[in-house]
Design an enzyme around this catalytic site. Structure first.
Site, PDB file in Angstrom:
ATOM      1  CE  LYS A 125      -5.038   1.246  -0.950  1.00 38.21           C
ATOM      2  NZ  LYS A 125      -5.844   0.563  -1.975  1.00 38.21           N
ATOM      3  CG  ASP A 165      -2.889  -1.160  -3.011  1.00 40.76           C
ATOM      4  OD1 ASP A 165      -3.959  -1.121  -3.631  1.00 40.76           O
ATOM      5  OD2 ASP A 165      -1.923  -0.432  -3.330  1.00 40.76           O
TER       6      ASP A 165
HETATM    7  P1  NDP Z   1       1.560  -5.864  -6.729  1.00 35.62           P
HETATM    8  O1  NDP Z   1       2.472  -5.426  -5.666  1.00 35.62           O
HETATM    9  O2  NDP Z   1       1.104  -7.274  -6.768  1.00 35.62           O
HETATM   10  O3  NDP Z   1       2.140  -5.498  -8.152  1.00 35.62           O
HETATM   11  C1  NDP Z   1       2.467  -4.189  -8.492  1.00 35.62           C
HETATM   12  C2  NDP Z   1       3.089  -4.203  -9.867  1.00 35.62           C
HETATM   13  O4  NDP Z   1       3.214  -2.880 -10.332  1.00 35.62           O
HETATM   14  C3  NDP Z   1       4.483  -4.799  -9.849  1.00 35.62           C
HETATM   15  O5  NDP Z   1       4.722  -5.403 -11.082  1.00 35.62           O
HETATM   16  C4  NDP Z   1       5.343  -3.570  -9.619  1.00 35.62           C
HETATM   17  O6  NDP Z   1       6.681  -3.709 -10.059  1.00 35.62           O
HETATM   18  C5  NDP Z   1       4.613  -2.570 -10.487  1.00 35.62           C
HETATM   19  N1  NDP Z   1       4.898  -1.235  -9.973  1.00 35.62           N
HETATM   20  C6  NDP Z   1       4.704  -0.773  -8.716  1.00 35.62           C
HETATM   21  N2  NDP Z   1       5.134   0.474  -8.607  1.00 35.62           N
HETATM   22  C7  NDP Z   1       5.609   0.792  -9.810  1.00 35.62           C
HETATM   23  C8  NDP Z   1       6.188   1.943 -10.345  1.00 35.62           C
HETATM   24  N3  NDP Z   1       6.378   3.039  -9.590  1.00 35.62           N
HETATM   25  N4  NDP Z   1       6.543   1.927 -11.653  1.00 35.62           N
HETATM   26  C9  NDP Z   1       6.354   0.837 -12.408  1.00 35.62           C
HETATM   27  N5  NDP Z   1       5.826  -0.298 -11.966  1.00 35.62           N
HETATM   28  C10 NDP Z   1       5.452  -0.313 -10.681  1.00 35.62           C
HETATM   29  O7  NDP Z   1       0.284  -4.878  -6.618  1.00 35.62           O
HETATM   30  P2  NDP Z   1      -1.166  -5.062  -7.231  1.00 35.62           P
HETATM   31  O8  NDP Z   1      -1.131  -5.798  -8.500  1.00 35.62           O
HETATM   32  O9  NDP Z   1      -2.039  -5.530  -6.135  1.00 35.62           O
HETATM   33  O10 NDP Z   1      -1.562  -3.541  -7.489  1.00 35.62           O
HETATM   34  C11 NDP Z   1      -1.379  -2.901  -8.748  1.00 35.62           C
HETATM   35  C12 NDP Z   1      -2.312  -1.697  -8.847  1.00 35.62           C
HETATM   36  O11 NDP Z   1      -3.670  -2.153  -8.720  1.00 35.62           O
HETATM   37  C13 NDP Z   1      -2.131  -0.639  -7.767  1.00 35.62           C
HETATM   38  O12 NDP Z   1      -2.438   0.625  -8.325  1.00 35.62           O
HETATM   39  C14 NDP Z   1      -3.214  -0.997  -6.743  1.00 35.62           C
HETATM   40  O13 NDP Z   1      -3.593   0.111  -5.968  1.00 35.62           O
HETATM   41  C15 NDP Z   1      -4.327  -1.426  -7.684  1.00 35.62           C
HETATM   42  N6  NDP Z   1      -5.371  -2.267  -7.106  1.00 35.62           N
HETATM   43  C16 NDP Z   1      -5.085  -3.443  -6.472  1.00 35.62           C
HETATM   44  C17 NDP Z   1      -6.096  -4.226  -5.966  1.00 35.62           C
HETATM   45  C18 NDP Z   1      -5.843  -5.544  -5.344  1.00 35.62           C
HETATM   46  O14 NDP Z   1      -6.813  -6.241  -5.013  1.00 35.62           O
HETATM   47  N7  NDP Z   1      -4.610  -5.979  -5.171  1.00 35.62           N
HETATM   48  C19 NDP Z   1      -7.508  -3.795  -6.051  1.00 35.62           C
HETATM   49  C20 NDP Z   1      -7.710  -2.591  -6.820  1.00 35.62           C
HETATM   50  C21 NDP Z   1      -6.674  -1.859  -7.303  1.00 35.62           C
HETATM   51  P3  NDP Z   1       7.836  -4.038  -9.002  1.00 35.62           P
HETATM   52  O15 NDP Z   1       7.745  -5.518  -8.782  1.00 35.62           O
HETATM   53  O16 NDP Z   1       9.086  -3.606  -9.647  1.00 35.62           O
HETATM   54  O17 NDP Z   1       7.521  -3.231  -7.766  1.00 35.62           O
HETATM   55  O1  2IT Z   2      -7.542  -0.540  -4.191  1.00 35.82           O
HETATM   56  C1  2IT Z   2      -8.260  -1.494  -3.794  1.00 35.82           C
HETATM   57  O2  2IT Z   2      -9.469  -1.518  -4.026  1.00 35.82           O
HETATM   58  C2  2IT Z   2      -7.619  -2.590  -3.074  1.00 35.82           C
HETATM   59  N1  2IT Z   2      -6.403  -2.560  -2.911  1.00 35.82           N
HETATM   60  C3  2IT Z   2      -8.444  -3.696  -2.507  1.00 35.82           C
HETATM   61  C4  2IT Z   2      -9.031  -3.303  -1.186  1.00 35.82           C
HETATM   62  C5  2IT Z   2      -9.757  -4.395  -0.448  1.00 35.82           C
HETATM   63  O3  2IT Z   2     -10.179  -4.085   0.673  1.00 35.82           O
HETATM   64  O4  2IT Z   2      -9.920  -5.504  -0.943  1.00 35.82           O
END
Ligand code: NDP
Ligand code: 2IT
Length: 453
Positions: A125, A165
């Protein structure tokens, strides 16, 4: 004291302020206790001690100049945690809260998640405390270029393959990949989450959200249930949340909430596909805030300063299924108790570690189907693995094929959790123990084969 207890104690003493890392290690290691009995060879080779220590921790300075000519300095990180079963793989997070503890927790989780996907990927990460919010495209580009100017020497298609992420989506991947390509003069699959035009995979943007819903559907099926007619609470409004909304709608469920870090919207008529399209445009193109939703859909209510889980608790909203898709530790014990009281039967984590340990205990004590992040959100990295395969073949699969593989992988992860829980656990369908043990065994066996390295 047990081997496991000693390891937990040691990491707390060594790095007393890495609270998120302690939490993640404790969550995994406490469920691995049965493996110490069945596999004395792991204990002898100190696999438990070794697996909590990253192979390599890289930190670096990221200086960049903004549109006005002012100079800024951010901190960059890449934690290459474990490459026993494949090249390091895992996302990059750009968010002001990013620090070593958060990235170590995420990198540690990634080891087991990637192992569960059935694909050959190690755990890593990285990211920065840079905040893309409110920055111009040109600012973000200059930051990404400076970040890659250092990161490029540590990554490679067979060494370490980063992805997105929080705060890192298609725009940031494009800037970083473009600069990597220029620096090394090679067009390889070194990042995933690329756009289709330059080597991305179909369904990668959708994969985490879709995969989370597929996993929840598998859990529901063990009780003869499905999404049809169910009320679903989703948090976040980014990549994962958006495609979770889309898939829940396709499977006949009704999504009633979304949030960002400023506010929560509650739409009891349901966030349907048309409204979901509006949110995608608002968040991804206009880079707006979720509170703007109520300007367009006046039936919805916006709660400023409250999380989705606060709203459900404070307003007593009935939900059948909860999909936390925002960030770590967003859902605590009180929130979990409110979910149970309001009828929730299933929680699947789209985010990484969104439920506190106390919240998880509430689910378990109340027989709530609970899919922990490393299983439920593994569809994203799994499809990244499929992107790597396609890049290596210099070929791309059609949408239906990638989606079918994603569905198959989520079913296989679900089954692995159940099988490991049957062999090692006391309770049927203990997905927490099942995911941790199934993910661990493959990595531990590989580490054992290598000797002491
Ligand atoms: P994005 O940046 O696309 O979206 C994040 C969302 O979560 C936004 O709506 C953001 O709001 C909100 N958010 C972030 N921090 C906070 C906080 N402290 N309190 C409240 N809301 C918050 O990220 P992703 O959708 O990619 O990621 C979301 C989660 O999923 C994370 O935990 C990530 O690690 C996990 N994840 C992502 C993967 C991926 O492929 N993208 C894969 C597996 C897991 P704001 O716009 O205000 O920041
Ligand atoms: O938390 C996760 O699994 C991710 N943000 C995706 C990682 C990846 O390599 O696609």
């Amino acid at each position: 004291m047990s081997v496991i207890g000693d390891v937990i104690e040691k990491i707390k003493q060594q790095d007393p302020y890495e609270f998120e890392f302690h939490q993640a290690v404790e969550e995994v290691l406490l469920t691995l206790e049965p493996t110490t009995k069945k596999h004395p060879e792991f204990v002898k080779a100190k696999i438990y001690e070794r697996i909590v220590e990253p192979d390599r921790t890289i930190t670096f300075r990221v200086p960049w100049t903004d549109d006005k000519g002012d100079v800024h300095v951010n901190r960059g990180f890449r934690i290459q945690f474990n490459n026993a079963i494949g090249p390091y793989k895992g996302g990059l997070r750009f968010h002001p809260s990013v620090n070593l503890s958060i990235l170590k927790f995420l990198g540690f989780e990634q080891i087991f998640k990637n192992s569960l996907t059935t694909l050959p990927m190690g755990g890593a990460k990285g990211g920065s405390d840079f905040d893309p919010k409110g920055k111009s495209d040109a600012d973000v580009m200059r930051f990404c270029q400076s970040f890659m100017r250092e990161l490029f020497r540590h990554i490679g298609p067979d060494r370490d393959v980063p992805a997105g992420d929080i705060g890192v989506g298609g725009r940031e991947i494009g800037y970083m990949y473009g600069y990597y390509k220029k620096l090394v003069n090679e067009h390889t699959g070194v990042l995933t989450g690329k756009a289709l035009a330059y080597g991305g995979s179909l369904v990668r943007p959708e994969a985490t959200g879709y995969g989370c819903v597929y996993f929840a559907a598998e859990m529901l099926a063990t009780r003869g249930l499905d999404f049809k007619g169910k009320t679903v609470a989703i948090s976040g409004s980014g990549n994962v949340a958006q495609y979770a909304v889309e898939k829940v709608n396709e499977l006949g469920g009704k999504v009633i909430t979304l949030c960002d870090s400023s506010s929560t919207i509650l739409d009891e008529e349901g966030i349907d596909l048309e409204k979901c399209g509006y949110i995608m445009d608002l968040k991804n193109e206009k880079r707006g805030r979720i509170s703007e939703y109520t300007d367009k859909y006046s039936n919805a209510v916006c709660y400023i300063g409250d999380s989705v889980w606060d709203v459900i608790k404070n307003q007593g909203i009935k939900v059948d299924i909860a999909l936390p898709c925002a960030t770590q530790n967003e859902l605590d014990e009180g929130h979990a108790e409110a979910l149970v009281k309001n009828g929730c039967i299933c929680v699947a984590e789209g985010a990484n570690m969104p439920s506190t340990p106390e919240a998880v205990r509430v689910y378990q004590d109340n027989n709530v189907l609970f899919g922990p992040g490393k299983a439920a959100n593994a569809g994203g990295v799994a499809t990244s693995g499929l992107e790597m395969s396609q890049n290596s073949m210099r070929f791309s699969w059609p949408r239906e094929e990638v989606d079918a593989r994603l569905l198959q992988i989520m079913k296989s992860i679900h089954q692995s959790c159940i099988d490991a829980a049957d062999v090692y656990g006391k309770k049927k369908n203990d997905y927490v123990l099942g995911a941790n043990i199934a993910g661990f065994l493959k990595v531990a066996r590989a580490m054992l084969s290598y000797g002491i390295v």
